[in-house]
Enzyme design. Structure first.
Site, mmCIF file in Angstrom:
data_model
loop_
_atom_site.group_PDB
_atom_site.id
_atom_site.type_symbol
_atom_site.label_atom_id
_atom_site.label_comp_id
_atom_site.label_asym_id
_atom_site.label_seq_id
_atom_site.Cartn_x
_atom_site.Cartn_y
_atom_site.Cartn_z
ATOM 1 N N LYS A 32 0.819 -1.219 0.000
ATOM 2 C CA LYS A 32 0.000 0.000 0.000
ATOM 3 C C LYS A 32 0.853 1.269 0.000
ATOM 4 C CE LYS A 32 -1.782 0.806 4.056
ATOM 5 N NZ LYS A 32 -1.211 2.021 4.654
ATOM 6 N N THR A 33 1.871 1.317 0.879
ATOM 7 C CA THR A 33 2.710 2.516 0.979
ATOM 8 C C THR A 33 3.423 2.774 -0.344
ATOM 9 O OG1 THR A 33 3.034 2.071 3.323
ATOM 10 C CG2 THR A 33 4.546 3.632 2.304
ATOM 11 N N ASP A 224 -4.874 7.991 3.506
ATOM 12 C CA ASP A 224 -4.383 6.655 3.848
ATOM 13 C C ASP A 224 -5.188 6.121 5.034
ATOM 14 O OD1 ASP A 224 -2.863 4.383 3.915
ATOM 15 O OD2 ASP A 224 -1.109 5.321 4.827
ATOM 16 N N GLU A 225 -5.232 4.802 5.203
ATOM 17 C CA GLU A 225 -5.945 4.162 6.326
ATOM 18 C C GLU A 225 -7.376 4.704 6.443
ATOM 19 O OE1 GLU A 225 -4.586 1.709 7.570
ATOM 20 O OE2 GLU A 225 -2.425 1.950 7.796
ATOM 21 N N GLN A 255 -9.236 -4.279 8.315
ATOM 22 C CA GLN A 255 -8.339 -3.807 9.367
ATOM 23 C C GLN A 255 -8.915 -2.587 10.093
ATOM 24 O OE1 GLN A 255 -3.988 -4.082 8.491
ATOM 25 N NE2 GLN A 255 -4.656 -4.568 6.419
ATOM 26 N N ARG A 607 0.323 -9.686 11.030
ATOM 27 C CA ARG A 607 1.606 -9.030 11.371
ATOM 28 C C ARG A 607 2.771 -10.002 11.149
ATOM 29 N NH1 ARG A 607 0.237 -5.018 9.909
ATOM 30 N NH2 ARG A 607 -1.651 -6.155 9.400
#
Length: 751
Positions: A32-33, A224-225, A255, A607
């Site tokens: 994503k980043t 973002d997010e 998430q 994670r």
């Protein structure tokens, strides 16, 4: 466009589709980043968009800094001109410029949670309300929830449904507290964190010229997010993008785990309703985890009904099965986790930093910490007491805040008599009452103290106000570091700490020196154009927990699952997989609550890069009682093909799994383990009714002590290693134990 060649087809599609509304659904570990970074670089490099016209909103300054650095590597220093940062830092910057339109000073203070709670406690006391009913935590949470839904105090007081809620909760004065809280903030020239968003909405609502200015500036808006946004954040971004309609949101509904902070998953689930011509891209290839971990995570989240459908997959290797660890108690769970880390480190030549232990609540860390300490495994706790929350740091910061904004009531209360200068609580109260009754700033009362206070106290206050005036002159003339150094010395704060020769005193002194180092670093950083103390204070006020963690020590990371989002580790332990703990008994009221808990479990599993362990205990101490536990329902939802389980447990992990305790006291299910010393059978000690931990600075060999768990004992030896003091104590019923005195709670028994 060489930089586009390294992207997979959906990533490239997300980068190149720049105009109109876009939603990028980014599965865990899907790059994503990278996509966000390349998208901004593409806008500037290929589309010729001026970086000043791009707004990119994140949830941590660390994420923004990382993205800016990556874009610089792609297209050069132009990237620095993009507006990139957290919601709070970006809109604080806008509010600084436009503050006068809302009646605030441009150098307004930003109150952190401690400041807000302190102010609420003062208001509750002044209103003569019961502080056990109107607890600061509860009140602040209620006010924060209202602000996130854009409910101001006037609306709050006049809404019959809210009034009925508060009366049902036996807190009918909540609205009055909210009103007084906001008025006091305003009088102090201060905003809390929620105000930064609430007031931006008010600014854009009431000043269309200001809204239009920023709508024209930000031709491209990226968030973002997005699954973590609340109503207030969503409305700001929607307004800013309403002219050009170039809004791109990136997120993963799977998430969304911050409902307790006001995050609304409906923002991402219903985004298409607001933008019918929405272009949707799904990033489904996971680059982080093994096939087993990805498949397990998919099997978990598939149970949720409210979701945007996607199928995350990976080309990574199959990897090890997920290990399920059963322990007889929480202490044994800690020992087994520590033993596994020790063995994996040695067998695979791993570092401590390759491991993370994730738990549902902070209180679960105790047994893990004890076990890691016994095996001399270095660890760090994320989300513990932040550097900037330590008393000595907050004291010096309060001095600096008050010099910059002399209406800051909370800073005033913190420093007026520290170090002691003969201004008692009664004098402080008189000044605050005078300011309130005459509707004048506290600073005006201080500079005319003789009109409000008796002789000696008035002289002390006027001396203090003179000192503050001298600091203010220095702040005008000097950069942040020189001004802060002068304040630390001349206030007497540094001397006060230096004269405390205890280990704790030395630590506090060194912490203040470290703060000054941080200010010097800020001043020396060429990217910070404004070197003033006010600019530094704003930056610090807006740090998130993730931004504050600068510890580079090689250590096992212990944190709550909520704190772990966005991070990755080679090996991850998710501990406390028990009913009523995870899922939490507080989250069983509705399907929405349970689905949020399941998303939290999904975040925990994703994670892990190489190995994942799920652990549960058959007994656990909670709320001072030893409770029998049963395995979490979530364990039954993991595809059994992904888990290494005991053969006697059914493949569905159903009822027989819950009742199977015949294996013995404990075991790593399905794998042979070396013999682990069984838990002690000594009777648990009940602390004395008057038990209160003593100051152990003067603890000496031969002294009798009481420990809340191990009972009574005698100090045999005291050792000092660096700044750590350890005591070897022979306990009557538990034998000899070595305790780190900075952690141990000991009552010195007077004979």
């Amino acid at each position: 466009m060489e930089y586009l060649k390294g992207l997979n087809p959906p990533q490239r599609e997300a980068v190149e589709h720049t105009d109109g509304p876009v939603m990028i659904i980014a599965g865990a570990g899907s790059g994503k980043t990278r996509v966000l970074t390349y998208r901004i670089a593409h806008l500037i490099h290929a589309k010729g968009i001026d970086p000043f016209n791009i707004l990119s909103l994140t949830f941590t300054n660390k994420a923004a800094a990382e993205m800016k650095h990556r874009i610089e590597q792609l297209i050069g220093l132009e990237a620095r001109n993009t507006w990139m940062g957290t919601f709070h830092s970006t809109f604080a910057k806008i509010l600084r410029v436009e503050a006068d339109k809302l009646g605030y000073p441009s150098n307004f203070s930003i109150y952190d949670t401690d400041d807000s709670k302190s102010l609420i406690r003062s208001i509750v006391k002044e209103m003569r309300l019961d502080d056990k009913v109107y607890k600061a935590n509860t009140v602040l949470s209620r006010i924060s929830g209202a602000k996130n839904r854009l409910i101001g105090w006037e609306t709050y007081l006049n809404d019959p449904y809210i009034k009925a809620d508060d009366e049902t909760a036996m807190k009918p004065k909540m609205g009055e507290i909210y009103k007084n809280y906001q008025k006091r903030l305003f009088r102090s020239g201060a905003m809390d964190f929620d105000d930064l968003l609430f007031n931006t909405n008010v600014l854009f609502r009431d000043h269309l010229d200001v809204l239009n200015k920023y709508q024209q500036r930000f031709k491209y808006v990226m968030v973002d997010e997005f699954q973590d946004t609340n109503l207030s954040q969503y409305l700001i971004t929607k307004k800013l993008a309403s002219v050009h309609q170039n809004i791109c949101v990136v997120g993963d509904d799977a998430q969304s785990i911050y409902a307790f902070r006001g995050a609304d998953i409906q923002n991402i689930l219903n985004f298409e309703k607001d933008y019918p011509d929405l272009f949707v891209v799904k990033l489904e290839q996971n680059y982080r985890s093994t096939k087993n971990i990805v498949h397990a995570a998919n099997s978990i989240i598939a149970k949720n009904k409210a979701q945007l459908k996607k199928e995350v997959w990976t080309q990574n290797q199959q990897g090890d099965l997920i290990e399920l660890i059963k322990a007889s108690s929480d202490n044994e769970e800690g020992r087994m986790v520590a033993t596994t880390i020790f063995e994996e480190k040695n067998n695979k030549k791993l570092n401590n930093s390759d491991f993370a232990v994730l738990y549902r609540t902070n209180s679960q860390s105790r047994s893990i910490e004890e076990a890691l300490r016994k095996m001399s495994i270095t660890y760090k706790i994320v989300g513990g007491l932040s550097f900037y929350q330590r008393k000595e740091i907050k004291d010096l910061m309060a001095y600096m805040r008050f010099v910059v904004n002399r209406e800051d009531e909370e800073a005033f209360k913190r420093i007026i008599n520290y170090p002691k200068r003969g201004i008692g609580d009664t004098s402080v109260e008189k000044m605050m009452v005078a300011a309130y009754e005459h509707d004048i700033p506290l600073w005006e009362v201080m500079t005319n103290a003789a009109s409000f206070l008796p002789g000696r106290a008035a002289n002390s206050v006027e001396d203090f106000s003179t000192l503050i005036k001298s600091f203010a002159i220095e702040v005008e003339r000097k950069d942040a570091y020189d001004a802060a150094s002068s304040i630390a010395k001349q206030s007497g704060l540094l001397r006060e700490l230096y004269e405390d020769k205890t280990i704790e005193g030395l630590n506090r002194y060194e912490n203040v020196q470290e703060l000054l180092n941080a200010i010097k670093e800020y001043v020396d950083n060429p990217e910070n154009e404004d070197k003033s103390l006010g600019a530094f204070l704003q930056e610090i006020a807006l740090l998130t927990d993730n931004d504050r963690d600068k510890d580079t020590t090689d250590a096992v990371t212990l944190m709550t699952i909520h704190s772990s989002k966005g991070l990755e580790f080679k090996q991850v332990f998710v501990v406390g997989m028990e009913e009523d703990l995870f899922p939490s008994q507080m989250m069983m009221q509705s399907r929405e609550d349970l689905e949020e808990e399941r998303r939290l479990f999904y975040v925990a599993t994703t994670r892990a890069m190489e190995r994942l362990y799920l652990t549960y205990a058959l007994t656990r101490y909670r709320f001072g009682r030893l409770l029998n536990c049963e395995p979490s329902r979530f364990l039954e939802e993991v595809d059994p093909d992904c888990i290494k389980v005991n053969k006697r447990i059914s493949s569905a992990l159903s009822s027989s799994f819950r009742s199977d305790t015949s294996e013995g006291r404990s075991g790593f299910v399905g794998i042979k383990r070396p013999n682990i010393r069984p838990a002690t059978t000594a009777k648990v000690h009940t602390p004395s009714p008057d038990f209160k931990p003593s100051n152990t600075n003067n603890l000496a060999v031969g002294m009798k002590v009481e420990h809340p768990k191990f009972g009574f004992g005698t100090v045999n030896k005291i050792e000092i290693e660096g700044i750590n003091r350890k005591a070897s104590i022979a306990f009557d019923n538990f034998g000899e134990k070595t305790l780190l005195l900075s952690f141990a709670k000991l009552r010195i028994v007077e004979e």
